[in-house]
Write an enzyme that holds these catalytic residues in place. Structure first.
Site, PDB file in Angstrom:
ATOM      1  CG  HIS A   1     -24.630 -25.495 -20.650  1.00  0.00           C
ATOM      2  ND1 HIS A   1     -25.760 -26.274 -20.696  1.00  0.00           N
ATOM      3  CD2 HIS A   1     -24.608 -24.970 -19.378  1.00  0.00           C
ATOM      4  CE1 HIS A   1     -26.385 -26.235 -19.532  1.00  0.00           C
ATOM      5  NE2 HIS A   1     -25.712 -25.446 -18.719  1.00  0.00           N
TER       6      HIS A   1
ATOM      7  CG  HIS B   1     -27.936 -35.015 -23.062  1.00  0.00           C
ATOM      8  ND1 HIS B   1     -27.752 -35.409 -21.762  1.00  0.00           N
ATOM      9  CD2 HIS B   1     -28.435 -33.767 -23.032  1.00  0.00           C
ATOM     10  CE1 HIS B   1     -28.135 -34.427 -20.968  1.00  0.00           C
ATOM     11  NE2 HIS B   1     -28.553 -33.424 -21.707  1.00  0.00           N
TER      12      HIS B   1
ATOM     13  CG  ASP C   1     -31.074 -27.037 -26.917  1.00  0.00           C
ATOM     14  OD1 ASP C   1     -32.180 -26.494 -26.708  1.00  0.00           O
ATOM     15  OD2 ASP C   1     -30.213 -27.191 -26.053  1.00  0.00           O
TER      16      ASP C   1
HETATM   17  N1  COA Z   1     -22.039 -35.373 -33.509  1.00  0.00           N
HETATM   18  C1  COA Z   1     -21.179 -36.340 -33.880  1.00  0.00           C
HETATM   19  N2  COA Z   1     -20.529 -37.119 -32.993  1.00  0.00           N
HETATM   20  C2  COA Z   1     -20.775 -36.900 -31.692  1.00  0.00           C
HETATM   21  C3  COA Z   1     -21.667 -35.913 -31.246  1.00  0.00           C
HETATM   22  C4  COA Z   1     -22.316 -35.142 -32.217  1.00  0.00           C
HETATM   23  N3  COA Z   1     -23.173 -34.175 -31.866  1.00  0.00           N
HETATM   24  N4  COA Z   1     -21.723 -35.939 -29.886  1.00  0.00           N
HETATM   25  C5  COA Z   1     -20.879 -36.901 -29.497  1.00  0.00           C
HETATM   26  N5  COA Z   1     -20.313 -37.484 -30.588  1.00  0.00           N
HETATM   27  C6  COA Z   1     -19.340 -38.557 -30.590  1.00  0.00           C
HETATM   28  C7  COA Z   1     -17.987 -38.044 -30.151  1.00  0.00           C
HETATM   29  O1  COA Z   1     -17.223 -37.547 -31.241  1.00  0.00           O
HETATM   30  C8  COA Z   1     -17.398 -39.260 -29.523  1.00  0.00           C
HETATM   31  O2  COA Z   1     -16.938 -40.111 -30.552  1.00  0.00           O
HETATM   32  P1  COA Z   1     -15.514 -40.884 -30.404  1.00  0.00           P
HETATM   33  O3  COA Z   1     -15.694 -41.751 -29.200  1.00  0.00           O
HETATM   34  O4  COA Z   1     -15.391 -41.598 -31.697  1.00  0.00           O
HETATM   35  O5  COA Z   1     -14.512 -39.806 -30.194  1.00  0.00           O
HETATM   36  C9  COA Z   1     -18.587 -39.951 -28.886  1.00  0.00           C
HETATM   37  O6  COA Z   1     -19.726 -39.503 -29.605  1.00  0.00           O
HETATM   38  C10 COA Z   1     -18.749 -39.592 -27.420  1.00  0.00           C
HETATM   39  O7  COA Z   1     -18.565 -38.190 -27.304  1.00  0.00           O
HETATM   40  P2  COA Z   1     -18.455 -37.442 -25.920  1.00  0.00           P
HETATM   41  O8  COA Z   1     -18.004 -36.028 -26.093  1.00  0.00           O
HETATM   42  O9  COA Z   1     -17.701 -38.288 -24.954  1.00  0.00           O
HETATM   43  O10 COA Z   1     -19.955 -37.454 -25.501  1.00  0.00           O
HETATM   44  P3  COA Z   1     -20.536 -36.647 -24.374  1.00  0.00           P
HETATM   45  O11 COA Z   1     -21.688 -37.449 -23.948  1.00  0.00           O
HETATM   46  O12 COA Z   1     -19.590 -36.256 -23.343  1.00  0.00           O
HETATM   47  O13 COA Z   1     -20.967 -35.283 -25.103  1.00  0.00           O
HETATM   48  C11 COA Z   1     -22.198 -33.432 -25.798  1.00  0.00           C
HETATM   49  C12 COA Z   1     -22.161 -34.694 -24.925  1.00  0.00           C
HETATM   50  C13 COA Z   1     -23.579 -32.794 -25.640  1.00  0.00           C
HETATM   51  C14 COA Z   1     -21.153 -32.423 -25.314  1.00  0.00           C
HETATM   52  C15 COA Z   1     -21.934 -33.824 -27.255  1.00  0.00           C
HETATM   53  O14 COA Z   1     -22.839 -34.812 -27.673  1.00  0.00           O
HETATM   54  C16 COA Z   1     -21.987 -32.630 -28.206  1.00  0.00           C
HETATM   55  O15 COA Z   1     -20.992 -31.894 -28.326  1.00  0.00           O
HETATM   56  N6  COA Z   1     -23.124 -32.433 -28.922  1.00  0.00           N
HETATM   57  C17 COA Z   1     -23.275 -31.333 -29.822  1.00  0.00           C
HETATM   58  C18 COA Z   1     -23.667 -30.065 -29.061  1.00  0.00           C
HETATM   59  C19 COA Z   1     -25.059 -30.138 -28.509  1.00  0.00           C
HETATM   60  O16 COA Z   1     -26.006 -30.455 -29.219  1.00  0.00           O
HETATM   61  N7  COA Z   1     -25.192 -29.779 -27.205  1.00  0.00           N
HETATM   62  C20 COA Z   1     -26.483 -29.703 -26.536  1.00  0.00           C
HETATM   63  C21 COA Z   1     -26.639 -30.713 -25.463  1.00  0.00           C
HETATM   64  S1  COA Z   1     -28.284 -30.619 -24.783  1.00  0.00           S
END
Ligand code: COA
Length: 382
Positions: free
Chosen positions: A224, A263, A318
């Site tokens: 987060h 996101h 971020d």
């Molecule tokens: N890098 C690489 N792959 C990513 C990714 C990233 N930062 N974020 C998501 N993916 C991929 C996942 O591995 C998943 O792939 P798969 O379907 O082959 O397993 C797919 O995209 C969907 O991921 P999911 O976790 O369901 O997406 P989400 O929308 O729930 O996740 C976050 C959102 C923010 C938790 C996620 O993008 C993340 O962990 N980002 C990195 C941390 C970050 O920058 N957080 C700040 C948010 S403001």
């Protein structure tokens, strides 16, 4: 998403709406963010943190006299009670987010009206805590580095005063403006994890500080609030533009995530990201330090991330925030506390809104353990 005969599981509450809100609108595709109806682009370019906080807390943009009055209210609420400073000093070696969470809890003990859980009472506390959070973060940093806390400077705006209390010198106006913009960009974001728990606590009519403490505790999580820190660490590990492609490929092959991308709601661009991207670029050029911007930019241009961008995985706000903070000499473990300072009016607006709602927030879990198991006395268990 799993299905039982009658129940549909919505893991992670994706696309679950639990109430209505007038605080913000987030559209995942195309990426769009409005605070109380105003676009984040207009607010980032033309507003200030004080004005945006007023908008979030009171629901409308202020007139000049309303803004003057609000700004004065914030300034008089910046100083901390002595007992809060004493506790911060006692626990100064702890992580800044733990100190912030504890200090906010102690602020509740210092409030004679702590159990006022009316929306009006929460609004007053929201203004107070919006003013106090930067002082807590800065005072802690001064104490842990062997310095005396610096008293707030009533001549300076919110962001400039924070940098002043942190570093002991009046900041360059461009640096202060950039941090002000960063706070505006982080001020509100719907039912994100920290805001959601604040609303859960408010729905039980726990006090304002309890709800805020829960929000700060939740923001600490690296998924987060920790992304700016993670993105900056990634840039440090990459070290030079030429290494970006190999680094990204290795991370993705190991099924690791690239910090600062993706996101939960935006499945297109994060509309906040371009503002901090421009800020990081300009700041780097001003400081003669373009390395971090170039490395992060190179990550966004790698073949792997370009491919994912076309599929909707893009830089979030971020990715660039870490570079901005680093260039301003802010230590990495203060990145999440900075996020908290920015988010404070958003949390307060949601606590106020939840206090006008009747229902306690109480979802259910679908049980899939055993049923009707025979109770065996302890002496007969093997
Ligand atoms: N890098 C690489 N792959 C990513 C990714 C990233 N930062 N974020 C998501 N993916 C991929 C996942 O591995 C998943 O792939 P798969 O379907 O082959 O397993 C797919 O995209 C969907 O991921 P999911 O976790 O369901 O997406 P989400 O929308 O729930 O996740 C976050 C959102 C923010 C938790 C996620 O993008 C993340 O962990 N980002 C990195 C941390 C970050 O920058 N957080 C700040 C948010 S403001």
């Amino acid at each position: 998403m799993a299905k039982d005969s009658k129940v549909e599981l919505k893991k992670g509450f994706r696309d679950v709406y639990f109430d209505r809100t007038t605080t913000s609108l987030i559209v995942g595709k195309p990426g769009k963010l409005l605070y109380r109806g105003y676009t984040i682009d207009d607010l980032a370019e033309h507003s200030t943190f004080e004005e945006t906080s007023y908008l979030l807390l009171y629901g409308a943009l202020p007139t000049s006299s309303q803004l003057d009055c609000f700004t004065s209210d914030l300034k008089v609420s910046r100083a901390l009670p002595d007992e809060v400073l004493q506790v911060i000093d006692l626990i100064k070696d702890a992580h800044p987010m733990d100190v912030l969470r504890t200090a906010v809890s102690i602020m509740g003990l210092s409030d004679a009206d702590v159990m006022d859980v009316t929306p009006e009472g929460a609004l007053t506390k929201g203004v107070h805590m919006t003013a106090a959070l930067p002082t807590i973060v800065a005072a802690h940093h001064r104490l842990r580095t062997g310095n005396e806390p610096i008293a707030p400077n009533g001549e300076l705006d919110h962001a400039a005063n924070f940098l002043y209390m942190l570093k002991g010198e009046t900041p360059d106006p461009l640096d202060a403006r950039l941090i002000d913009k960063d706070f505006v960009l982080h001020a509100e974001h719907g039912a994100n994890a920290s805001t959601f728990v604040a609303r859960v606590a408010a729905s039980t009519r726990a006090d304002f500080y309890a709800a805020l403490t829960a929000a700060i505790a939740t923001l600490k999580g690296p998924r987060h609030g920790g992304a700016a820190e993670g993105a900056m660490r990634m840039a440090e590990e990459i070290g030079s533009v030429e290494n970006a492609e190999a680094y990204v490929n290795a991370k993705l092959e190991a099924r690791e995530r690239i910090m600062g991308f993706g996101h939960a709601v935006y499945k297109d661009v994060d509309p906040r990201a371009k503002h901090l991207r421009a800020g990081a670029k300009a700041l780097g050029e001003r400081e003669g330090q373009t390395k971090w911007y170039s490395i992060i930019d190179a990550v966004t241009k790698t073949k792997a991330m370009q491919r994912r961008s076309r599929a909707g995985l893009n830089p979030n706000v971020d990715l660039w925030a870490g570079a901005v903070y680093s260039l301003l000499g802010i230590p990495e473990d203060l990145f999440v506390p900075l996020f908290a300072i920015g988010r404070m009016p958003g949390w307060a607006a949601h606590i106020v809104e939840q206090l006008t709602a009747r229902d306690i927030l109480r979802p259910r879990l679908l049980y899939n353990g055993p049923e009707d198991v025979e109770y065996v006395p302890i002496e007969d268990r093997t």
